[in-house]
Design an enzyme around this catalytic site. Structure first.
Site, short mmCIF file in Angstrom:
data_model
loop_
_atom_site.label_atom_id
_atom_site.label_comp_id
_atom_site.label_asym_id
_atom_site.label_seq_id
_atom_site.Cartn_x
_atom_site.Cartn_y
_atom_site.Cartn_z
N CYS A 31 60.73 62.09 83.92
CA CYS A 31 61.25 62.98 84.98
C CYS A 31 60.13 63.82 85.59
O CYS A 31 60.19 64.19 86.75
CB CYS A 31 62.36 63.87 84.44
SG CYS A 31 61.88 64.90 83.03
N HIS A 331 63.75 69.36 81.20
CA HIS A 331 63.95 68.34 82.22
C HIS A 331 63.36 68.84 83.54
O HIS A 331 63.33 70.04 83.79
CB HIS A 331 65.45 68.07 82.37
CG HIS A 331 65.79 66.95 83.30
ND1 HIS A 331 65.24 65.68 83.18
CD2 HIS A 331 66.64 66.91 84.38
CE1 HIS A 331 65.74 64.91 84.13
NE2 HIS A 331 66.58 65.63 84.87
#
Length: 383
Positions: A31, A331
């Site tokens: 990510c 994230h």
């Protein structure tokens, strides 16, 4: 997912027909790369340069590298018949892991480190290509040697003139930056220039040094603004005690004052908020979950007196966001602006959001919030 897809399809009526909005598949904690790649893809001048590079290099049998893989990915997105969907950046991720061992593991990586690596690697590859082209087009060796000798002589003469000028210019010593290779389009888009001014408090001589930058890393505090962070970046710093400055005019260590300002503005301004800090007592990195308010329209105030275009404005077009509590887990997602609309790009997910959703990335005043979104990298384009 159905509601999200429906929302995006309705919104596409207001978006340019030629634009494509594709999510990127996650290959196990990638990510950090996906969020940066999406931000760069929606940096219009950068995308144009990459696509042009891809077109120019199609006829050449160039070896695969980070830049060719990036160009291949951008072409893949840009040439899709559908307007939305998901693309797997497999070739790019494989090349990244092959070229840099830092990104080989499946552990959580840093988006800022990836951005730095990608821009520097691409600029180095472009410099090598330019050098190879110049060597192929260069005149015969005898002519070349004569030109080199005359250039060296001229450079030596100019350096002597600079030294003489520095001795008689009223107490200002300018330290020239090292000669750099010709700029690439990476430099043209992202590179700015900082100038540090150090004033000796004994003789009042000001020594200036220049250095290039692709981004500015800013210290942050709880409940502050981006403008305040930039002001602190250029605040006057005292050099005393063990940190005294060696003054060339005094020929010794002296108390001094130092400050850093922006001398040349980049076209694309990258600002990195230093959210991860090493805590010595705990021997670990921790995330600073501070609320930092950033504007959607920015005018830099910490420029030098001779900075061209100091009154120009910058518009925010991308925000790389870190979600989670710590530096080793969490994230990354990105907010990007396209045709006056904001989108959330979260790996495979592409969703339409409004400006207030982007403002949630300012952060929170709560010390602990594991789900809070925090702006980490801000990208502005100069008008």
């Amino acid at each position: 997912m159905g509601a999200t897809s429906s929302r995006l399809e309705k919104a596409l009526a207001e978006y340019p027909e030629s634009e494509r909005y594709f999510g990127l598949e996650n290959f196990g904690n990638t990510c950090y790369a996906n969020s940066v790649l999406q931000s760069l893809y929606f940096c219009q001048p950068f995308r144009r340069a990459v696509l042009e590079y891809a077109q120019n290099s199609m006829s050449k049998s160039a070896d695969e590298n980070m830049l060719t893989c990036l160009a291949d990915l951008f072409v893949q997105i840009h040439s899709q018949k559908k307007r939305t969907g998901v693309i797997a950046p497999k070739r790019f991720v494989q090349r990244l892991k092959k070229d840099n061992e830092l990104f080989r593991s499946y552990m959580h990586q840093d988006a800022h480190e990836f951005l730095n690596y990608l821009l520097n690697e691409c600029s180095e590859l472009l410099e090598k290509e330019a050098k190879a082209r110049k060597a192929a087009e260069s005149p015969p060796a005898a002519e070349n040697n004569a030109d080199s000798a005359s250039q060296a002589e001229l450079q030596q003469q100019r350096q002597q003139e600079t030294n003489n000028s520095a001795e008689s210019n009223g107490g200002v010593v300018a330290v020239a930056p090292k000669q750099a290779p010709p700029p690439t389009w990476i430099h043209d888009l992202f590179q700015g220039t900082l100038v540090s001014e150090t004033r000796c408090l004994a003789c009042n001589t000001v020594t200036t040094r220049e250095e290039a930058f692709y981004d500015l890393s800013l210290d942050i505090e709880q409940n502050c603004s981006l403008t305040a962070c930039l002001q602190n970046f250029s605040a006057t710093e005292a050099l005393d005690g063990d940190d005294k400055f060696f003054c060339d005019a005094c020929k010794g260590l002296q108390d001094a004052q130092k400050r850093m300002k922006i001398k040349a503005l980049p076209h694309v301004l990258c600002l990195h908020l230093k959210r991860f800090k090493y805590i010595e007592q705990q021997d670990r990195m921790r995330k600073l979950n501070y609320r930092v308010v950033f504007p959607f329209e920015l005018k830099l105030r910490n420029t030098s007196d001779d900075c061209k275009g100091a009154d120009d404005f910058y518009d925010l077009f991308a925000v790389v966001v870190h979600v989670g509590q710590g530096p080793n887990h969490g994230h990354y997602v990105s907010f990007i602006k396209s045709s006056e609309h904001w989108l959330l790009l979260d790996d495979e997910l592409v969703d339409v959001v409004n400006e207030s959703h982007v403002q949630q990335a300012f952060g929170t005043t709560q010390e602990y919030n594991s789900t809070a979104e925090h702006g980490y990298i801000l990208l502005y384009e100069r008008r």
